[in-house]
Design a protein around this motif. Structure first.
Motif, PDB file in Angstrom:
ATOM      1  N   ILE A 151       0.813  -1.206   0.000  1.00  0.00           N
ATOM      2  CA  ILE A 151       0.000   0.000   0.000  1.00  0.00           C
ATOM      3  C   ILE A 151       0.857   1.272   0.000  1.00  0.00           C
ATOM      4  N   VAL A 152       1.957   1.262   0.771  1.00  0.00           N
ATOM      5  CA  VAL A 152       2.780   2.479   0.839  1.00  0.00           C
ATOM      6  C   VAL A 152       3.473   2.770  -0.487  1.00  0.00           C
ATOM      7  N   ILE A 153       3.464   1.773  -1.380  1.00  0.00           N
ATOM      8  CA  ILE A 153       4.030   2.004  -2.711  1.00  0.00           C
ATOM      9  C   ILE A 153       3.247   3.099  -3.434  1.00  0.00           C
ATOM     10  N   ILE A 154       2.001   3.308  -3.031  1.00  0.00           N
ATOM     11  CA  ILE A 154       1.170   4.345  -3.640  1.00  0.00           C
ATOM     12  C   ILE A 154       1.868   5.694  -3.582  1.00  0.00           C
ATOM     13  N   ILE A 155       2.573   5.942  -2.481  1.00  0.00           N
ATOM     14  CA  ILE A 155       3.280   7.222  -2.335  1.00  0.00           C
ATOM     15  C   ILE A 155       4.361   7.350  -3.392  1.00  0.00           C
ATOM     16  N   GLY A 156       5.121   6.253  -3.605  1.00  0.00           N
ATOM     17  CA  GLY A 156       6.167   6.297  -4.630  1.00  0.00           C
ATOM     18  C   GLY A 156       5.603   6.478  -6.015  1.00  0.00           C
ATOM     19  N   LEU A 157       4.451   5.849  -6.298  1.00  0.00           N
ATOM     20  CA  LEU A 157       3.847   5.967  -7.620  1.00  0.00           C
ATOM     21  C   LEU A 157       3.192   7.321  -7.837  1.00  0.00           C
ATOM     22  N   LYS A 159       4.203  10.317  -6.359  1.00  0.00           N
ATOM     23  CA  LYS A 159       5.033  11.409  -5.869  1.00  0.00           C
ATOM     24  C   LYS A 159       4.954  12.648  -6.755  1.00  0.00           C
ATOM     25  N   ASP A 160       4.869  12.446  -8.065  1.00  0.00           N
ATOM     26  CA  ASP A 160       4.832  13.598  -8.973  1.00  0.00           C
ATOM     27  C   ASP A 160       3.472  14.280  -8.989  1.00  0.00           C
ATOM     28  N   GLY A 161       2.443  13.581  -8.603  1.00  0.00           N
ATOM     29  CA  GLY A 161       1.107  14.179  -8.515  1.00  0.00           C
ATOM     30  C   GLY A 161       0.412  13.631  -7.287  1.00  0.00           C
ATOM     31  N   MET A 162       0.908  14.023  -6.110  1.00  0.00           N
ATOM     32  CA  MET A 162       0.499  13.413  -4.853  1.00  0.00           C
ATOM     33  C   MET A 162      -1.003  13.502  -4.621  1.00  0.00           C
ATOM     34  N   LEU A 163      -1.581  14.664  -4.842  1.00  0.00           N
ATOM     35  CA  LEU A 163      -3.001  14.852  -4.545  1.00  0.00           C
ATOM     36  C   LEU A 163      -3.859  13.939  -5.417  1.00  0.00           C
ATOM     37  N   PHE A 429      -5.369  11.471 -13.759  1.00  0.00           N
ATOM     38  CA  PHE A 429      -5.388  10.735 -12.504  1.00  0.00           C
ATOM     39  C   PHE A 429      -4.755   9.368 -12.751  1.00  0.00           C
ATOM     40  N   PRO A 430      -3.723   8.987 -11.991  1.00  0.00           N
ATOM     41  CA  PRO A 430      -3.080   7.684 -12.222  1.00  0.00           C
ATOM     42  C   PRO A 430      -3.992   6.536 -11.825  1.00  0.00           C
ATOM     43  N   LEU A 431      -3.993   5.473 -12.621  1.00  0.00           N
ATOM     44  CA  LEU A 431      -4.827   4.304 -12.337  1.00  0.00           C
ATOM     45  C   LEU A 431      -4.162   3.340 -11.356  1.00  0.00           C
ATOM     46  N   ALA A 432      -2.817   3.362 -11.302  1.00  0.00           N
ATOM     47  CA  ALA A 432      -2.093   2.407 -10.453  1.00  0.00           C
ATOM     48  C   ALA A 432      -2.483   2.513  -8.979  1.00  0.00           C
TER      49      ALA A 432
END
Length: 508
Positions: A151-157, A159-163, A429-432
């Motif tokens: 789940i914390v991988i979400i932050i890495g994915l 990072k360029d568009g956090m919101l 919006f990223p799908l990952a």
């Protein structure tokens, strides 16, 4: 020496024939959206009942191995993950295809899957009993922390568009909460719809977000084929020694991660692929290229996914604990042949179990065979006119969604999430993050609630469990590391600001 004899004796004409049948069926089912290793094993379970135990298990093992790879082909070429195991393939595989490097992308995913599968199978062969004893020590809290790694991988994915990434993940978490509460058994957020009484099914949601949204994208784009230039399929599936050397460390690391995660019950390929992808992104000199066709990103996911196969069979064969849903079906194959998982399996039925290991290793070579020599044929998919390709993809997606539960509602569900996915892509919006949160959300919630109930809401107990402390440390490191550069930059600015203020006060 006896182990080697057991493994050599397996390769007679009958076993090789069924190995070929299992491997072929696995690749085909893995490549068709909506079908998977689960489908193949379920179909072949009654067929193998009349076969010799070793022959039947080799067939099921070949289906398991090659189906995990088969989904990579469609994920890379047409942005449609054949199985849920292939979700991460679309991030870097499909952008390579759009650049005209589909052949090279298939070559990378094939070689990496082969390396990961071999390492996972060797780990199963040599380290099964000791690794299984460690897996037994994973309670609800440890399983929760393992899921948190994904789940914390979400932050890495994000990072360029956090919101936008966090909003996408929040939507995924909300969708994962629909259905029966895993602890109390009460229904929530189903809005009186019987078809989602037990939750949103994985395949319609995933296929809708990735595949159907891509169908809409292809319809609206002004080009005749997936590859803009029909003659742009550059590269070769046969990689150079330099290519292999550049990916070797990444492949080995990801294969080890996949094997370890596969051993942990309920973790699965999503966690393994996510952790491997995050580490590869952080250690790469050009992390900004991940998600845009980075070869290392594609390689690490392929290696991790196939290594999970061998890892998931470790607790199954030694303890009778399935590592995931597919290995649970595999347990049925053991039972119908009168085999009992445990230590006796490696003594009383040693010839069968080590013959199975030999079959799993042999099946890895079929990945090379189908991938390397079938790639020129697969790549032609990208040159098929959209007027023909789009209806075929859409039909497979809808049928794949229907085949999971045989409910017409799922065909509407896949279209619903296809529209959502299309507009999310259009709005950047990223799908990952959505998919990761949706896949891991329910399991993490259940394990967390079980853990706090067992600890009676007293969290001090986790500090006296070495395994918990190790996993918690890893989660914290993974949580902080993507933001470490920003933290250092902020700390530097604060120190400069404080130093300037002190000098100003001193001068005055």
């Amino acid at each position: 020496m006896d182990i080697l004899n057991f493994m050599v004796e397996v390769f007679n004409f009958t076993n090789i024939l069924w190995l070929i049948i299992g491997a072929t069926v696995g690749v085909i089912l893995g490549a068709i959206p909506g079908l998977s290793a689960d489908t193949g094993i379920a179909i072949f379970l009654p067929i193998t009942f009349n076969l010799e135990p070793i022959t039947g298990l080799i067939t099921l093992g070949a289906i398991y191995v090659t189906a995990s790879y088969g989904g990579n082909i469609t994920a890379v070429l047409v942005n449609t993950p054949g199985t849920s195991d292939s979700l991460f393939m679309v991030f870097d595989g499909y952008p390579m295809t759009l650049r005209g490097e589909g052949l090279r992308a298939i070559g990378i995913t094939t070689w990496s899957a082969f390396i990961g599968g071999i390492i996972g199978s060797l780990a199963l062969l040599f380290t099964a009993p000791p690794l299984a004893r460690i897996a037994v020590k994973f309670g609800p809290w440890e399983l929760f922390l393992t899921t948190m790694m994904g789940i914390v991988i979400i932050i890495g994915l994000s990072k360029d568009g956090m919101l936008k990434g966090l909003l996408s993940a929040s939507f995924g978490f909300l969708c994962s909460l629909i259905g029966v509460d895993g602890i109390t058994g009460s229904t929530r957020f189903s809005f009186g719809i019987d078809a989602i009484y037990d939750g949103l099914p994985l395949l319609p949601v995933v296929l809708g977000m990735f595949a159907v949204s891509q169908v809409f994208e292809l319809v609206t784009e002004k080009r005749d084929t997936i590859v803009i230039d029909k003659n742009a399929m550059r590269g070769s599936v046969f990689l150079s020694l330099k290519d292999h050397a550049s990916m070797l460390i990444n492949n080995l690391r990801s294969a080890i991660i996949g094997t370890i995660v596969g051993i942990i019950p309920a973790a699965g390929t999503t966690v393994a692929a996510g952790i491997s992808y995050n580490i590869a992104k952080r250690t790469d000199p050009h992390p900004e290229t991940f998600g845009k066709g980075n070869e290392q990103g594609l390689a690490c996911v392929s290696a991790a996914n196939n290594a999970v196969v061998g890892g998931s069979l470790v607790p199954l064969l030694t303890l009778g604990i399935p590592g995931n849903g597919t290995s649970a079906l595999f347990l049925g194959g053991l039972i119908i042949h009168g085999l009992c998982p445990g230590t006796e399996l490696f003594t009383r039925d040693a010839s069968i179990v080590y013959g199975l290991f030999a079959g799993l290793i042999a099946a890895q070579f079929f990945i090379l065979l189908f991938g390397l020599f079938g790639a020129p044929l697969y790549s032609r998919v990208t040159r098929i006119p959209k007027s023909i390709l789009v209806p075929i993809i859409a039909s497979f997606c809808v049928l794949g969604a229907y085949s999971g539960r045989f409910l017409c509602f799922d065909m509407y569900l896949i279209l619903f999430f296809g529209v959502i996915g299309y507009y999310m892509v259009k709005a950047n919006f990223p799908l990952a993050p959505f998919v990761l949160a949706f896949v891991l959300g329910r399991n993490s919630e259940i394990q967390f609630r079980r853990a706090i109930m067992l600890m009676q809401y007293n969290f001090t107990g986790i500090f006296f469990r070495p395994l918990s402390l190790v996993l918690l440390s890893i989660v914290i490191i993974m949580l902080v590391s993507p933001l470490w550069g920003d933290i250092k930059s902020l700390a530097k600015k604060c120190s400069v600001f404080c130093f300037d203020n002190s000098r100003t006060r001193k001068d005055s």
